[in-house]
Design a protein around this motif. Structure first.
Motif, mmCIF file in Angstrom:
data_model
loop_
_atom_site.group_PDB
_atom_site.id
_atom_site.type_symbol
_atom_site.label_atom_id
_atom_site.label_comp_id
_atom_site.label_asym_id
_atom_site.label_seq_id
_atom_site.Cartn_x
_atom_site.Cartn_y
_atom_site.Cartn_z
ATOM 1 N N SER A 140 0.821 -1.222 0.000
ATOM 2 C CA SER A 140 0.000 0.000 0.000
ATOM 3 C C SER A 140 0.852 1.268 0.000
ATOM 4 O O SER A 140 0.427 2.306 -0.496
ATOM 5 C CB SER A 140 -0.971 -0.002 1.180
ATOM 6 N N VAL A 141 2.070 1.194 0.520
ATOM 7 C CA VAL A 141 2.987 2.341 0.508
ATOM 8 C C VAL A 141 3.758 2.399 -0.807
ATOM 9 O O VAL A 141 3.836 3.438 -1.469
ATOM 10 C CB VAL A 141 3.979 2.255 1.695
ATOM 11 N N GLN A 142 4.329 1.287 -1.219
ATOM 12 C CA GLN A 142 5.241 1.234 -2.358
ATOM 13 C C GLN A 142 4.549 1.394 -3.720
ATOM 14 O O GLN A 142 5.159 1.897 -4.658
ATOM 15 C CB GLN A 142 6.011 -0.093 -2.354
ATOM 16 N N VAL A 143 3.316 0.958 -3.846
ATOM 17 C CA VAL A 143 2.651 0.943 -5.151
ATOM 18 C C VAL A 143 2.618 2.322 -5.803
ATOM 19 O O VAL A 143 2.704 2.457 -7.022
ATOM 20 C CB VAL A 143 1.229 0.334 -5.040
ATOM 21 N N HIS A 144 2.557 3.362 -4.998
ATOM 22 C CA HIS A 144 2.475 4.721 -5.528
ATOM 23 C C HIS A 144 3.806 5.220 -6.103
ATOM 24 O O HIS A 144 3.841 6.237 -6.795
ATOM 25 C CB HIS A 144 1.968 5.672 -4.439
ATOM 26 N N LEU A 145 4.886 4.511 -5.823
ATOM 27 C CA LEU A 145 6.206 4.902 -6.314
ATOM 28 C C LEU A 145 6.557 4.245 -7.653
ATOM 29 O O LEU A 145 7.540 4.610 -8.288
ATOM 30 C CB LEU A 145 7.276 4.538 -5.277
ATOM 31 N N ALA A 146 5.750 3.299 -8.070
ATOM 32 C CA ALA A 146 6.063 2.505 -9.259
ATOM 33 C C ALA A 146 6.172 3.335 -10.534
ATOM 34 O O ALA A 146 7.117 3.169 -11.309
ATOM 35 C CB ALA A 146 5.013 1.404 -9.442
ATOM 36 N N SER A 147 5.240 4.237 -10.767
ATOM 37 C CA SER A 147 5.216 4.970 -12.038
ATOM 38 C C SER A 147 6.482 5.801 -12.248
ATOM 39 O O SER A 147 6.999 5.888 -13.363
ATOM 40 C CB SER A 147 3.973 5.852 -12.154
ATOM 41 N N GLU A 148 7.004 6.401 -11.186
ATOM 42 C CA GLU A 148 8.236 7.192 -11.322
ATOM 43 C C GLU A 148 9.430 6.304 -11.652
ATOM 44 O O GLU A 148 10.303 6.690 -12.426
ATOM 45 C CB GLU A 148 8.501 8.004 -10.058
ATOM 46 N N ALA A 149 9.458 5.113 -11.059
ATOM 47 C CA ALA A 149 10.543 4.170 -11.368
ATOM 48 C C ALA A 149 10.473 3.739 -12.834
ATOM 49 O O ALA A 149 11.500 3.668 -13.522
ATOM 50 C CB ALA A 149 10.465 2.955 -10.445
ATOM 51 N N PHE A 150 9.275 3.475 -13.331
ATOM 52 C CA PHE A 150 9.118 3.091 -14.735
ATOM 53 C C PHE A 150 9.502 4.242 -15.672
ATOM 54 O O PHE A 150 10.099 4.028 -16.717
ATOM 55 C CB PHE A 150 7.682 2.640 -15.027
ATOM 56 N N LYS A 151 9.161 5.471 -15.272
ATOM 57 C CA LYS A 151 9.510 6.649 -16.070
ATOM 58 C C LYS A 151 11.018 6.739 -16.256
ATOM 59 O O LYS A 151 11.505 7.009 -17.366
ATOM 60 C CB LYS A 151 8.980 7.910 -15.381
ATOM 61 N N GLN A 152 11.766 6.533 -15.187
ATOM 62 C CA GLN A 152 13.237 6.625 -15.271
ATOM 63 C C GLN A 152 13.829 5.605 -16.235
ATOM 64 O O GLN A 152 14.825 5.867 -16.881
ATOM 65 C CB GLN A 152 13.837 6.415 -13.866
ATOM 66 N N ILE A 153 13.185 4.447 -16.331
ATOM 67 C CA ILE A 153 13.702 3.367 -17.199
ATOM 68 C C ILE A 153 13.234 3.526 -18.637
ATOM 69 O O ILE A 153 14.020 3.373 -19.578
ATOM 70 C CB ILE A 153 13.263 2.003 -16.645
ATOM 71 N N LEU A 154 11.976 3.851 -18.830
ATOM 72 C CA LEU A 154 11.388 3.841 -20.180
ATOM 73 C C LEU A 154 11.478 5.167 -20.927
ATOM 74 O O LEU A 154 11.596 5.181 -22.146
ATOM 75 C CB LEU A 154 9.918 3.411 -20.100
ATOM 76 N N PHE A 155 11.403 6.275 -20.213
ATOM 77 C CA PHE A 155 11.318 7.572 -20.854
ATOM 78 C C PHE A 155 12.546 8.419 -20.533
ATOM 79 O O PHE A 155 12.429 9.556 -20.098
ATOM 80 C CB PHE A 155 10.056 8.324 -20.430
ATOM 81 N N THR A 156 13.704 7.884 -20.752
ATOM 82 C CA THR A 156 14.929 8.589 -20.396
ATOM 83 C C THR A 156 15.111 9.892 -21.151
ATOM 84 O O THR A 156 15.729 10.819 -20.664
ATOM 85 C CB THR A 156 16.167 7.695 -20.634
ATOM 86 N N GLU A 157 14.541 9.964 -22.360
ATOM 87 C CA GLU A 157 14.715 11.191 -23.151
ATOM 88 C C GLU A 157 13.648 12.224 -22.843
ATOM 89 O O GLU A 157 13.680 13.321 -23.363
ATOM 90 C CB GLU A 157 14.738 10.873 -24.651
ATOM 91 N N VAL A 158 12.657 11.893 -22.009
ATOM 92 C CA VAL A 158 11.573 12.833 -21.705
ATOM 93 C C VAL A 158 11.988 13.714 -20.554
ATOM 94 O O VAL A 158 12.615 13.311 -19.625
ATOM 95 C CB VAL A 158 10.262 12.068 -21.374
#
Length: 195
Positions: free
Chosen positions: A177-195
């Motif tokens: 319940s705490v960690q799930v909200h941090l997932a999208s930022e972690a994915f952003k760093q990996i997938l959208f490096t040029e954004v």
């Protein structure tokens, strides 16, 4: 572009980003072709099947939170193999996790690899696992297996990244319940490096 390695990349505009829950995506994926399936294998299968017919993606990327065994909370793991962890027809003489009479291997191998990420074997099932005892898989979720199977059957490249939110142990629900909200930022760093 989503760059998997030096040889392989896909346009973001032709990629379908698949999440179980909207807050796993956050606002980070609002500019993409985003699909929210709902929780569980059946919801995931229905939603992806419809979306493939409507959107005709060139690549499917499943992103979400998961329990992890042998990984740290906050790590993103690339899943390249999948097990249907709640399939049990051993009483009929089938192997553990084998879907009877399907011709599908017990361990489904269908997932692109991404440079610089650890790999995992994802066990999907319709239960929130809080007492992980199986050694056959080390990432635990509730949707990836049917998504990987459908992508394979439809010949669509499939990438599965899971944000480790808990250790599938006794504190898993509180950790998730705490960690799930941090997932999208972690994915952003990996997938959208040029954004």
């Amino acid at each position: 572009m989503i760059t998997l390695n030096k040889e392989l990349s896909y346009p973001i505009s032709e990629t379908l980003f698949v999440f179980a829950l909207d807050y796993e995506a956050g606002k980070v994926f609002d500019h993409t072709r985003k699909l929210i399936t709902g929780i569980g294998k059946v919801n995931a299968a229905i939603a992806l099947t419809k979306a493939i017919q409507e959107k005709k993606p060139k690549m499917i990327v499943n992103l979400g939170s998961a329990g992890g065994y042998g990984f740290k909370k906050g790590e993103v793991i690339c899943c390249t193999q999948f097990i249907q962890r709640d399939m049990d027809a051993q009483g009929l003489g089938f192997k553990k996790f084998e879907t009877p009479l399907s011709g599908i291997p017990t361990i489904l191998k269908n997932g692109l690899k991404m440079d610089n990420l650890k790999e995992g074997i994802c066990g999907s099932g319709d239960s929130f696992e809080m007492n992980h005892i199986n050694t056959e898989y080390n990432v635990i979720d509730m949707e990836a297996y049917p998504l990987a199977l459908i992508a394979m059957q439809e010949n669509i490249p499939f990438l599965c990244l899971k944000y480790i939110s808990d250790d599938a142990g006794s504190d898993a629900a509180d950790d998730w319940s705490v960690q799930v909200h941090l997932a999208s930022e972690a994915f952003k760093q990996i997938l959208f490096t040029e954004v």
